[in-house]
Design a protein around this motif. Sequence first.
Motif, short mmCIF file in Angstrom:
data_model
loop_
_atom_site.label_atom_id
_atom_site.label_comp_id
_atom_site.label_asym_id
_atom_site.label_seq_id
_atom_site.Cartn_x
_atom_site.Cartn_y
_atom_site.Cartn_z
N ASP A 4 -1.15 -6.22 4.15
CA ASP A 4 -1.16 -6.48 2.70
C ASP A 4 -0.75 -7.91 2.40
N ILE A 5 0.34 -8.34 3.01
CA ILE A 5 0.90 -9.66 2.72
C ILE A 5 0.05 -10.77 3.35
N ALA A 6 -0.26 -10.60 4.62
CA ALA A 6 -1.03 -11.63 5.33
C ALA A 6 -2.42 -11.81 4.72
N THR B 197 0.83 -1.21 0.00
CA THR B 197 0.00 0.00 0.00
C THR B 197 0.87 1.26 0.00
N GLY B 198 0.50 2.19 -0.91
CA GLY B 198 1.19 3.47 -0.99
C GLY B 198 2.30 3.51 -2.01
N LEU B 199 2.53 2.39 -2.72
CA LEU B 199 3.63 2.32 -3.66
C LEU B 199 3.14 1.91 -5.04
N HIS C 241 8.55 6.27 -0.60
CA HIS C 241 8.17 5.25 0.37
C HIS C 241 7.57 5.93 1.61
N PRO C 242 6.37 5.52 2.04
CA PRO C 242 5.75 6.15 3.21
C PRO C 242 6.56 5.87 4.48
N ASP D 10 1.54 0.97 -8.31
CA ASP D 10 0.14 1.10 -8.74
C ASP D 10 -0.82 1.35 -7.59
N ARG D 11 -0.30 1.34 -6.35
CA ARG D 11 -1.12 1.68 -5.19
C ARG D 11 -0.61 2.97 -4.52
N SER D 12 0.13 3.77 -5.29
CA SER D 12 0.70 5.01 -4.75
C SER D 12 -0.36 6.03 -4.41
N HIS D 13 -1.54 5.90 -5.04
CA HIS D 13 -2.63 6.83 -4.73
C HIS D 13 -3.15 6.65 -3.30
N LEU D 14 -2.74 5.56 -2.65
CA LEU D 14 -3.17 5.29 -1.27
C LEU D 14 -2.12 5.72 -0.25
N ALA D 15 -1.06 6.36 -0.73
CA ALA D 15 0.00 6.80 0.19
C ALA D 15 -0.51 7.88 1.13
N SER D 16 -0.11 7.78 2.39
CA SER D 16 -0.50 8.79 3.38
C SER D 16 0.43 8.68 4.59
N PRO D 17 0.46 9.75 5.42
CA PRO D 17 1.28 9.69 6.63
C PRO D 17 0.74 8.69 7.66
N GLU D 18 -0.49 8.23 7.47
CA GLU D 18 -1.11 7.33 8.44
C GLU D 18 -0.71 5.86 8.25
N LEU D 19 -0.09 5.54 7.13
CA LEU D 19 0.31 4.15 6.90
C LEU D 19 1.39 3.74 7.91
#
Length: 244
Positions: A58-60, A37-39, A163-164, A41-50
């Motif tokens: 994500d993996i589990a 998440t946040g990277l 990278h967040p 093709d999912r970079s649009h989900l990047a935020s300081p809250e991650l």
Amino acid sequence: MTTYVLVPGLWLGAWAWQGVATALRASGHTACPVTLTGLADRSHLASPELTLDSHIDDIANLIAYEDLRDVVLVGHSGGSAAVTGAADRVADRIGRVVYLEGGPVPDGVAPIDAMGREFVEARLKDEWRYPFLSWDDMEASGSSLDGLGPAERELMASRATDHPLGTISGPLRLTGAFDALPKTLISCSFPLDQVRGLIAQGHPLFAPLAGPEWELRELPTGHWPMLSRPADTAALLAEITPGT
């Protein structure tokens, strides 16, 4: 045939595993590259809250919802902490954990401290984005560029995303389920003789590799073998199977 879940390191996404995944699938294996998440093709989900837990989730969750079992879970470099956390969380589904140019982050330790907190924090944008480094900074941080030609460098620079910070700045928390899992280190930029020497010396980052659950492998190249030697990386992974 074996199921491989492939987790990239800092700044990268599933795209970095394309050559490896294609070769594994051609050999009949299942290959599941992950974009955290946040990277990419999912970079649009990047935020300081991650947080680190976001990447562990994500993996589990991929492993659980795809009902994957006896997984060889592969983590590259900065993806190692999330891989360790996910393996601890879904240990009953993991056949082996593989660290490619990385290693396990101990319980209670933040990944950023293994990377060098001051080095990372000095390069932040907007206080929470860790940008893709210059090639000079890569080498200064100890990341070998061997095997990366102009095409590979252009690919990395064009697709890398910030990278967040929160996903590497918080401590990893483990239950202990990870400890007994079979594990493999694939060293690329350090010769195995040097790795064994550091283990014998009790170096804090290498001493845990002395346990009987570890096997040590070598693939001489730089820090990004999935890009510098993708076919050879796939061939080596195909030799690494679940269990002892």
